[in-house]
Scaffold this active site. Structure first.
Site, PDB file in Angstrom:
ATOM      1  N   HIS A 401       0.789  -1.239   0.000  1.00 44.00           N
ATOM      2  CA  HIS A 401       0.000   0.000   0.000  1.00 44.00           C
ATOM      3  C   HIS A 401       0.817   1.283   0.000  1.00 44.00           C
ATOM      4  O   HIS A 401       0.239   2.373   0.006  1.00 44.00           O
ATOM      5  CB  HIS A 401      -0.939   0.030   1.206  1.00 44.00           C
ATOM      6  CG  HIS A 401      -2.126  -0.865   1.054  1.00 44.00           C
ATOM      7  ND1 HIS A 401      -3.305  -0.448   0.475  1.00 44.00           N
ATOM      8  CD2 HIS A 401      -2.313  -2.152   1.388  1.00 44.00           C
ATOM      9  CE1 HIS A 401      -4.164  -1.446   0.471  1.00 44.00           C
ATOM     10  NE2 HIS A 401      -3.592  -2.502   1.019  1.00 44.00           N
ATOM     11  N   LYS A 594      -9.596  13.914   3.811  1.00 41.13           N
ATOM     12  CA  LYS A 594      -8.765  12.713   3.878  1.00 41.13           C
ATOM     13  C   LYS A 594      -7.885  12.869   5.103  1.00 41.13           C
ATOM     14  O   LYS A 594      -7.836  13.951   5.695  1.00 41.13           O
ATOM     15  CB  LYS A 594      -7.921  12.550   2.609  1.00 41.13           C
ATOM     16  CG  LYS A 594      -7.162  13.815   2.190  1.00 41.13           C
ATOM     17  CD  LYS A 594      -6.409  13.635   0.873  1.00 41.13           C
ATOM     18  CE  LYS A 594      -7.272  13.754  -0.371  1.00 41.13           C
ATOM     19  NZ  LYS A 594      -7.151  12.659  -1.280  1.00 41.13           N
ATOM     20  N   ARG A 595      -7.162  11.796   5.508  1.00 39.08           N
ATOM     21  CA  ARG A 595      -6.254  11.953   6.626  1.00 39.08           C
ATOM     22  C   ARG A 595      -5.290  13.101   6.349  1.00 39.08           C
ATOM     23  O   ARG A 595      -4.875  13.307   5.191  1.00 39.08           O
ATOM     24  CB  ARG A 595      -5.487  10.647   6.853  1.00 39.08           C
ATOM     25  CG  ARG A 595      -6.334   9.549   7.453  1.00 39.08           C
ATOM     26  CD  ARG A 595      -6.911   9.926   8.799  1.00 39.08           C
ATOM     27  NE  ARG A 595      -5.868  10.081   9.787  1.00 39.08           N
ATOM     28  CZ  ARG A 595      -5.581   9.173  10.726  1.00 39.08           C
ATOM     29  NH1 ARG A 595      -6.289   8.061  10.818  1.00 39.08           N
ATOM     30  NH2 ARG A 595      -4.624   9.398  11.594  1.00 39.08           N
ATOM     31  N   LYS A 600       0.020  14.364   1.459  1.00 34.62           N
ATOM     32  CA  LYS A 600      -1.253  14.670   0.793  1.00 34.62           C
ATOM     33  C   LYS A 600      -1.410  16.178   0.531  1.00 34.62           C
ATOM     34  O   LYS A 600      -2.302  16.602  -0.191  1.00 34.62           O
ATOM     35  CB  LYS A 600      -2.425  14.157   1.634  1.00 34.62           C
ATOM     36  CG  LYS A 600      -2.527  12.619   1.676  1.00 34.62           C
ATOM     37  CD  LYS A 600      -3.637  12.169   2.635  1.00 34.62           C
ATOM     38  CE  LYS A 600      -3.742  10.660   2.779  1.00 34.62           C
ATOM     39  NZ  LYS A 600      -4.496  10.020   1.681  1.00 34.62           N
ATOM     40  N   THR A 706      -8.755   6.485  -2.869  1.00 34.52           N
ATOM     41  CA  THR A 706     -10.080   5.967  -3.223  1.00 34.52           C
ATOM     42  C   THR A 706     -11.134   7.058  -3.113  1.00 34.52           C
ATOM     43  O   THR A 706     -12.198   6.955  -3.719  1.00 34.52           O
ATOM     44  CB  THR A 706     -10.495   4.780  -2.327  1.00 34.52           C
ATOM     45  OG1 THR A 706     -10.275   5.138  -0.963  1.00 34.52           O
ATOM     46  CG2 THR A 706      -9.706   3.533  -2.678  1.00 34.52           C
ATOM     47  N   LYS A 710     -14.713   8.193  -5.159  1.00 31.78           N
ATOM     48  CA  LYS A 710     -16.024   8.505  -4.563  1.00 31.78           C
ATOM     49  C   LYS A 710     -16.562   9.827  -5.095  1.00 31.78           C
ATOM     50  O   LYS A 710     -17.747   9.959  -5.393  1.00 31.78           O
ATOM     51  CB  LYS A 710     -15.911   8.592  -3.038  1.00 31.78           C
ATOM     52  CG  LYS A 710     -15.485   7.309  -2.362  1.00 31.78           C
ATOM     53  CD  LYS A 710     -15.141   7.567  -0.880  1.00 31.78           C
ATOM     54  CE  LYS A 710     -14.362   6.406  -0.298  1.00 31.78           C
ATOM     55  NZ  LYS A 710     -13.750   6.764   1.011  1.00 31.78           N
TER      56      LYS A 710
HETATM   57  C1  PLP Z   1     -12.489   6.901   1.302  1.00 30.73           C
HETATM   58  C2  PLP Z   1     -12.080   7.367   2.641  1.00 30.73           C
HETATM   59  C3  PLP Z   1     -10.745   7.652   2.909  1.00 30.73           C
HETATM   60  C4  PLP Z   1      -9.654   7.567   1.852  1.00 30.73           C
HETATM   61  O1  PLP Z   1      -9.479   8.841   1.298  1.00 30.73           O
HETATM   62  P1  PLP Z   1      -8.224   9.182   0.345  1.00 30.73           P
HETATM   63  O2  PLP Z   1      -8.521  10.553  -0.143  1.00 30.73           O
HETATM   64  O3  PLP Z   1      -8.223   8.176  -0.737  1.00 30.73           O
HETATM   65  O4  PLP Z   1      -7.026   9.125   1.218  1.00 30.73           O
HETATM   66  C5  PLP Z   1     -10.394   8.081   4.173  1.00 30.73           C
HETATM   67  N1  PLP Z   1     -11.329   8.222   5.145  1.00 30.73           N
HETATM   68  C6  PLP Z   1     -12.623   7.974   4.916  1.00 30.73           C
HETATM   69  C7  PLP Z   1     -13.607   8.173   6.012  1.00 30.73           C
HETATM   70  C8  PLP Z   1     -13.046   7.536   3.666  1.00 30.73           C
HETATM   71  O5  PLP Z   1     -14.345   7.272   3.460  1.00 30.73           O
END
Ligand code: PLP
Length: 861
Positions: A401, A594-595, A600, A706, A710
């Protein structure tokens, strides 16, 4: 340790799903006629009408919950409805498991330390196709379904993308009729809940089991002993004269199983997510208790329970804590014991194990499973080393990952050897055999053994878990094309040399369209279903392509845009509730959730916001409206509690919001929002409500991402770097539908080296933003000094200075393009129509065909 455990029942030795076909026949014949009649007549029935559901609901309120009509509040309604639906799931679950056992099909075991499930109720109703019926019943019973759904706490048993991926995968395994189980840990505390106090992140414990959990089935009869510490002795078998190693553990805890049924969409297949909870072996340590040493006997209990107490809150960061290693072994040992026990019921030969079992390692966290299986086969089952090792490597697949050094697991040898002495010996033996093979194959290459060795010859020595995972698996995959190429040319290039490139493959990540389209965006789903004529697009997302036919239809575009607007209103309402900030849903919603992580680059986002703010103020009032499109900058995400820089970024965002939002000169042209406590249920509201979302990692650092999927699946456009799955999203939706910018992965090393030797130019725009911060525009400079200096003076590792100008340019294009509403809507439709590839159903099919060698199992018994 013996594998024939299982609780005695009235007639029989094993639990119901655990019989061989012959045994079932025998049991069948032993059941008295009267009993058989009773079972047939009174066997539990699933509800299929509102009347039946209401009867079950009230039954649960009155008996399960011991409440009445007079004190049935939303919480009770949530619990009673969930229990009713759980009953239905369990009936499907029983049949599914029975069928898989009877047919002796190959099972997939997905081992993941994280399952970021979010809420279960809405998803279960959707997958069972019973949401309308439930909604009607709940209405008739005097409740509002939305309010009832809102009671459910998120199952936050994960940090971010990796954990959510595991959740999407088990949904897709069920939907695709694959016999797939998830194995994980039942943390008492999931990912912390984030509060914002004076602009700072404050962590609060997430005790998600406070009101119990209607979705879990405790299996108190499944208690697996797990050993730690102790010593290894060498014994000689009296009969065979063979020398054997025996591990005598020094501390034992019990793993108790909790099962979560996972329904598929439009199928009766219900898979299982089995989560382990740790318990002390004895209620009380009697000896100590009798000696009056009550304190230390209780302390020992708590020590056992602490193993599954809390999820480690680090995302993409390795921290070598002993308790974490304990979690990993506890989980792996219990899961393998369970898997092996299930296999042994088939009475097949050990050599057939890989024909019935595929185990996927989600990152290196479960890599100990490789060693544990080898130990079971050699030490406990008496197989020869080579025969055992062949079985092991044919069983495992490993998913990588990340390529970031700070995220790679390396356990200090002494810590490891103290906790798991026998496993360390086995690792040495695996390593010796491997290095022998390498030396034979590449006798000239003197660096190679040192580079690929499982043991890092550093001081102190470390065990490299990724190396062990590669050596112990038959396939290694990355999670997006770019990432899978990068692992082959960087961190694992020596293994490509040894094993050949065929061992390495790619499975680009995906998301489940049930949760991330139908559940998150019911209005858009209804429109799509109306246009395409069926719900087939939810299980065959390539069907979405047909939406392109309607792009030229202005009425369709009107509906599409209206839905986006409604979803923005819904998000605006959430923002108001969480932050008390009013935002105008007519304005452009720019989202990055995101985190929080330097790679990022939320810092680049907020520096860009600061620059925009300064530009607005520097523009004569009369010209502002023409130059800037009104924008709401929305940022959200959790920082690991020990991650200093990430916490500073959060503070900066909140301070900028404070200043910008009350500046009368700016008005509606710019609003800044930090959404607290980002989680799955909030993502379900946030993703459909965005116009543009930011996926702006330094090229080569984000393995896939991911949330990019979305957002686009919900008709939002992306501003992003050429990184992770952004590359493939661009290929699918077309370059005109995405705002790409920045340096490429191939240029990163050189740019970093330039910075190291002092070659670093701050663009004028970034300097202006820094000047404002340094002047104290957003509070005392000391607060943000480290963020600024990381770029100015410490080598700008994440290349913010290199990408900033092209980032601003891309943002300018966003402003310009968003003004053309019709054109933007067309792009939005094209995006959704071309996202079919990113369904996690496609991922599971690829894993099944290329790695697991398993097939869907259709009919039920
Ligand atoms: C999809 C999702 C992530 C992943 O987000 P990235 O932008 O791909 O890092 C992190 N936290 C939650 C709650 C998510 O639903």
């Amino acid at each position: 340790m013996s594998f024939d455990s299982g609780s005695p029942r009235r007639f029989h030795k094993r639990s119901m799903t655990g019989f061989t076909p012959t045994e079932i026949k025998a049991i069948d014949q032993s059941i008295p006629i009267k009993a058989r009649e009773a079972w047939t007549k009174y066997s539990a029935r699933e509800f299929t009408t509102t009347d039946q559901l209401e009867e079950q609901f009230i039954n649960h309120v009155e008996t399960t919950l011991a409440r009445s009509m007079y004190n049935c509040d939303n919480l009770a309604a949530y619990q009673a409805l969930s229990s009713s639906i759980r009953d239905k799931l369990i009936l499907h679950w029983n049949k599914t498991q029975q069928m898989h056992t009877l047919r002796e099909v190959k099972r997939i075991y997905y081992l993941s330390l994280e399952f970021l499930m979010g809420r279960a109720l809405d998803n279960a109703m959707i997958n069972l196709g019973t949401k309308e019926l439930c909604s009607k019943s709940i209405d008739e019973l005097g409740f509002n379904l939305e309010d009832v759904l809102d009671i459910e706490p998120d199952a936050g048993l994960g940090n971010g993308g990796l954990g959510r991926l595991a959740a999407c995968f088990i949904d897709s395994m069920s939907t695709g009729n694959y016999p797939g189980w998830g194995y994980g840990l039942r943390y008492n505390y999931g990912i912390f809940s984030q509060k914002i106090v004076d602009g700072y992140q404050v962590e609060a414990p997430d005790y998600w089991l406070k009101y119990g959990n209607p979705w879990e089935i405790p299996r108190f009869e499944i208690q697996i002993p797990v050993d730690f510490y102790g010593y290894v002795s060498t014994i000689t078998d009296a009969k065979t004269g063979k020398v054997k190693k025996q591990w005598q553990g020094g501390e034992q805890v019990l793993a108790v199983a909790y099962d979560f049924p996972v329904p598929g969409y439009n199928t009766r297949n219900v898979n299982n997510l089995r989560l382990w909870s740790s318990q002390p072996t004895r209620e009380f340590d009697f000896q100590k208790f009798n000696e009056g040493d009550y304190d230390s006997s209780v302390a020992q209990q708590q020590r056992a329970e602490s193993i599954t107490a809390v999820l480690y809150p680090n995302d993409n960061f390795y921290q070598g804590k002993e308790l974490r290693l304990k979690q990993q072994y506890f989980w792996v040992a219990a899961s393998l014991h369970d898997i092996v026990r299930r296999f042994l019921k088939t009475k097949k030969k050990w050599s057939e194990f890989p024909d019935l079992v595929a185990i996927q390692l989600n990152d290196t966290h479960p890599t100990l499973a490789v060693v544990e299986l080898q130990r079971i086969l050699v030490d406990l089952e008496g197989l020869e080393w080579d025969a055992a090792w062949d079985i092991v490597t044919r069983t495992f697949g490993y998913t990588n990952h990340t390529v970031m050094q700070e995220a790679l697991e390396k356990w200090p040898l002494d810590l490891f050897g103290n906790l798991l002495p026998r496993h360390l010996e086995i690792i040495y033996a695996i390593n010796m055999n491997f290095l022998k093979m390498v030396a034979q194959k590449f006798p000239q290459d003197r660096d190679l053994p040192r580079n690929v060795s499982i043991i890092e010859e550093s001081d102190p020595k470390n065990i490299r878990m990724a190396n062990l995972a590669i050596i112990g698996s038959h396939k290694v995959n990355g999670v997006a094309e770019l990432h899978s190429e990068l692992i082959k040319t960087t961190i694992f290039k020596d293994f490509v040399k040894i094993y050949g490139a065929e061992k390495f493959t790619n499975v680009t990540n995906g998301i489940t369209p049930r949760r991330w389209l139908k559940q998150a965006n019911p209005e858009l789903s209804d429109l799509i279903q109306a246009k395409l004529g069926s719900d087939e697009y939810l299980t065959n997302t390539i069907k979405l392509k047909e939406l392109e036919k309607f792009i030229s239809d202005p009425e369709f575009r009107r509906s599409w845009a209206d839905i986006k607007f409604h979803n923005k209103q819904r998000l605006a309402k959430l923002i108001k509730k969480l932050t008390n900030i009013e935002v105008n849903p007519h304005n452009l919603f720019d989202v990055q959730v995101k985190r929080i992580h330097e790679y990022k680059r939320q810092q680049m986002n907020i520096f860009g916001v600061i620059y925009r703010y300064l530009q607005i103020k520097a523009t004569p009032a009369a010209e502002r409206a023409a130059k800037f499109y009104p924008r709401v900058s929305i940022i959200g995400g959790k920082a690991a509690p020990g991650y200093y820089a990430a916490k500073k970024i959060i503070k900066l965002v909140n301070s900028v919001a404070e200043v910008v939002n009350k500046d009368p000169e700016v008005g509606d042209l710019l609003k800044v929002v930090f959404i607290p406590d980002y989680n799955v249920s909030k993502a379900e509201i946030i993703c459909p409500g965005s116009d543009i979302s930011e996926h702006i990692s330094t090229a080569g650092t984000e393995a896939s991402g991911t949330s990019n999927m979305k957002f686009v699946l919900n008709g939002g456009l992306i501003i992003g770097t050429v990184d992770g799955a952004n590359v493939e999203i661009t290929r699918e939706v077309g370059e005109d539908q995405i705002f790409l910018f920045g340096n490429l992965a191939e240029d990163v090393d050189e740019l970093r080296q330039d910075h190291q030797i002092g070659k670093l130019e701050l663009p004028e725009s970034l300097s202006l933003a820094f000047d404002a911060i340094e002047k104290g525009t957003f509070g005392p400079y000391e607060e943000y000094q480290s963020l600024v200096e990381a770029i100015k003076y410490h080598g700008d590792y994440y290349l913010v200075s290199d990408d900033f100008e092209s980032y601003l340019e891309a943002q300018n294009s966003v402003d310009k393009e968003f003004r053309d509403t019709e054109n933007w809507t067309k792009k939005s439709i094209i995006c959704v129509a071309n996202m079919g590839f990113f369904s996690s159903d496609r991922c599971i099919q690829e894993y099944a065909e290329n790695i697991w060698n398993v097939e869907p199992v259709l009919d039920q018994v």
